[in-house]
Design a protein around this motif. Structure first.
Motif, PDB file in Angstrom:
ATOM      1  N   GLN A   8      -0.152  -4.745  -1.497  1.00  0.00           N
ATOM      2  CA  GLN A   8      -0.261  -3.285  -1.569  1.00  0.00           C
ATOM      3  C   GLN A   8      -1.708  -2.819  -1.428  1.00  0.00           C
ATOM      4  O   GLN A   8      -1.959  -1.639  -1.161  1.00  0.00           O
ATOM      5  N   PHE A   9      -2.660  -3.739  -1.597  1.00  0.00           N
ATOM      6  CA  PHE A   9      -4.075  -3.383  -1.519  1.00  0.00           C
ATOM      7  C   PHE A   9      -4.673  -3.656  -0.134  1.00  0.00           C
ATOM      8  O   PHE A   9      -5.866  -3.452   0.069  1.00  0.00           O
ATOM      9  N   ARG A  10      -3.847  -4.119   0.789  1.00  0.00           N
ATOM     10  CA  ARG A  10      -4.304  -4.331   2.165  1.00  0.00           C
ATOM     11  C   ARG A  10      -4.479  -2.968   2.837  1.00  0.00           C
ATOM     12  O   ARG A  10      -3.566  -2.143   2.849  1.00  0.00           O
ATOM     13  N   ARG A  11      -5.643  -2.742   3.414  1.00  0.00           N
ATOM     14  CA  ARG A  11      -5.902  -1.465   4.081  1.00  0.00           C
ATOM     15  C   ARG A  11      -5.122  -1.372   5.391  1.00  0.00           C
ATOM     16  O   ARG A  11      -4.913  -2.384   6.074  1.00  0.00           O
ATOM     17  N   PRO A  12      -4.693  -0.168   5.775  1.00  0.00           N
ATOM     18  CA  PRO A  12      -3.933  -0.011   7.024  1.00  0.00           C
ATOM     19  C   PRO A  12      -4.688  -0.506   8.252  1.00  0.00           C
ATOM     20  O   PRO A  12      -4.070  -0.938   9.229  1.00  0.00           O
ATOM     21  N   ASP A  13      -6.028  -0.439   8.215  1.00  0.00           N
ATOM     22  CA  ASP A  13      -6.824  -0.862   9.367  1.00  0.00           C
ATOM     23  C   ASP A  13      -7.298  -2.310   9.254  1.00  0.00           C
ATOM     24  O   ASP A  13      -8.213  -2.726   9.970  1.00  0.00           O
ATOM     25  N   HIS A  14      -6.674  -3.079   8.352  1.00  0.00           N
ATOM     26  CA  HIS A  14      -7.050  -4.489   8.215  1.00  0.00           C
ATOM     27  C   HIS A  14      -6.608  -5.243   9.467  1.00  0.00           C
ATOM     28  O   HIS A  14      -5.421  -5.302   9.781  1.00  0.00           O
ATOM     29  N   ASP A  15      -7.562  -5.828  10.182  1.00  0.00           N
ATOM     30  CA  ASP A  15      -7.278  -6.381  11.509  1.00  0.00           C
ATOM     31  C   ASP A  15      -6.623  -7.756  11.479  1.00  0.00           C
ATOM     32  O   ASP A  15      -5.861  -8.102  12.384  1.00  0.00           O
ATOM     33  N   ASN A  16      -6.945  -8.567  10.489  1.00  0.00           N
ATOM     34  CA  ASN A  16      -6.480  -9.950  10.483  1.00  0.00           C
ATOM     35  C   ASN A  16      -5.085 -10.072   9.881  1.00  0.00           C
ATOM     36  O   ASN A  16      -4.688  -9.279   9.024  1.00  0.00           O
ATOM     37  N   ASP A  17      -4.347 -11.084  10.334  1.00  0.00           N
ATOM     38  CA  ASP A  17      -3.033 -11.345   9.742  1.00  0.00           C
ATOM     39  C   ASP A  17      -3.181 -11.833   8.303  1.00  0.00           C
ATOM     40  O   ASP A  17      -2.437 -11.418   7.415  1.00  0.00           O
ATOM     41  N   HIS A  18      -4.126 -12.740   8.086  1.00  0.00           N
ATOM     42  CA  HIS A  18      -4.390 -13.193   6.724  1.00  0.00           C
ATOM     43  C   HIS A  18      -5.135 -12.104   5.956  1.00  0.00           C
ATOM     44  O   HIS A  18      -5.844 -11.281   6.547  1.00  0.00           O
ATOM     45  N   PHE A  19      -4.962 -12.114   4.651  1.00  0.00           N
ATOM     46  CA  PHE A  19      -5.599 -11.096   3.813  1.00  0.00           C
ATOM     47  C   PHE A  19      -6.137 -11.751   2.555  1.00  0.00           C
ATOM     48  O   PHE A  19      -5.379 -12.198   1.694  1.00  0.00           O
ATOM     49  N   LEU A  20      -7.461 -11.842   2.474  1.00  0.00           N
ATOM     50  CA  LEU A  20      -8.137 -12.306   1.267  1.00  0.00           C
ATOM     51  C   LEU A  20      -8.705 -11.071   0.576  1.00  0.00           C
ATOM     52  O   LEU A  20      -9.725 -10.527   1.001  1.00  0.00           O
ATOM     53  N   LEU A  21      -8.034 -10.612  -0.446  1.00  0.00           N
ATOM     54  CA  LEU A  21      -8.448  -9.394  -1.140  1.00  0.00           C
ATOM     55  C   LEU A  21      -9.859  -9.566  -1.683  1.00  0.00           C
ATOM     56  O   LEU A  21     -10.175 -10.571  -2.326  1.00  0.00           O
TER      57      LEU A  21
END
Length: 357
Positions: A8-21
């Motif tokens: 839920q904390f991933r930004r809409p403009d996060h470009d990468n598939d992986h997400f390291l908060l």
């Protein structure tokens, strides 16, 4: 509790598939002018009243929140601009505490250690105004750090309860009330700070019981983290895996990751908020060094369980150093995400290595 609430904390403009908060633990260097404003506010002869002091704190919170956004953090904090010492701040807001002057703790350092002189009670909210102000000042999610009940009890004189365990659980119920109000205000990321556990690790059972009180009836979508400062983690692991939290925030960079192996057996089943910048060193780590530190976390947990943060609060660092660490930390996290997306890193718990060509 579930660690599936991170996305839920991933930004809409996060470009990468992986997400390291990416986030911070809590405290951040205060602007020098805020310290001067505090001196004026406490000077009876200065023309600087409560309204002026409130405006100064508001301005500082805006400045630091913006600084966190410019660094690129996914989740921001206001740097605890309105707070003093982490126990003192809350003790002033809890009925049953009183202050009788500073106590010498080491060298020439003093701590305004409070006393619990009667039954602790919850009156007005401690942090809702702080949260609402920061949330309005930022377009990013806001994390709310709260000093945990074990530390609030352990770092106070107990003059009212039969033992500190009883006091800890009473305080845990108050923390639960505060979190309920924060959740009603929109907060979805709460961090419980228990630095006292690092110095008294054999008390992990009462900390776990207190956390059960803290999370009672808190919705699953609310992310609960636990920050424990540097100590002998082998004395609390794997027992802490039973704690009802989503995330453990651990200070490992400070010890050059010598304790990393502690968390490899048994398998680390929670999210790991890995300290990748040393909060005690006034030098900015290079992006490459932080990337190497992040990879150490991938030896313990897969990417979906990894959160990236500094070791601890950074309030004692020069502000430009703190900002440099945060900016490089975010850049390093995004680089690692891109490498994971491209298959350039083989993730096998126990070792994260470059993929074979």
């Amino acid at each position: 509790m579930t660690n599936e609430n991170k996305d839920q904390f991933r930004r809409p403009d996060h470009d990468n598939d992986h997400f390291l908060l990416t986030t911070v633990v809590g405290s951040y260097p205060k602007p020098k002018w805020l310290n001067r404003a505090k001196e004026r506010y406490e000077d009876d002869e200065a023309d600087f009243d409560e309204e002026n002091w409130q405006e100064a704190k508001d301005d500082a919170a805006r400045v630091i929140t913006d600084e966190h956004e410019r660094a690129g953090l996914d989740v921001v904090v206001d740097g605890e601009m309105r707070r003093t010492e982490m126990v003192e701040f809350f003790a002033h807001r809890i009925e049953g505490y009183e202050f009788n002057g500073p106590v010498k703790v080491w060298g020439h350092n003093y701590f305004d250690k409070p006393s619990v002189v009667s039954e602790v009670e919850y009156e007005d909210s401690w942090l809702v105004d702080e949260y609402e102000f920061t949330a309005a000042a930022s377009d990013r999610p806001v994390k709310v750090p709260i000093t945990g009940p074990y530390t609030l009890a352990n770092w106070s004189f107990n003059e009212a309860y039969d033992d500190d365990d009883e006091l800890t659980l009473e305080l845990a119920d108050l923390v639960n009330e505060e979190i309920e109000k924060l959740v009603d205000a929109g907060a979805r990321y709460i961090q419980i700070d228990e630095p006292a556990l690092a110095t008294t690790p054999d008390d992990h059972a009462i900390v776990g019981e207190a956390l059960e009180h803290i999370v009672a009836d808190i919705p699953e979508e609310v992310r609960i983290g636990l920050h424990v400062c540097y100590g002998d983690y082998s004395r609390i692991y794997p027992e802490i895996l039973e704690f009802p939290v989503d995330e453990f925030d651990l200070e490992l960079a400070n010890g050059d990751y010598e304790q990393l192996d502690v968390f490899k057996d048994p398998e680390f089943s929670k999210d790991l908020a890995l300290g990748v910048c040393d909060a005690h060193v006034a030098e900015v780590e290079s992006v490459e060094q932080i990337e190497a530190n992040i990879k150490k976390g991938l030896e313990v947990v897969p990417p979906e369980q990894l959160v990236v943060s500094p070791d601890c609060g950074v309030k004692l660092l020069p502000r430009e150093v703190a900002y440099g660490k945060m900016a490089n930390m975010v850049e390093a996290a995004r680089n690692i995400e891109a490498d994971l997306d491209a298959g350039n890193i083989d993730v096998e718990l126990g070792a994260a290595t470059p993929a074979d060509d």
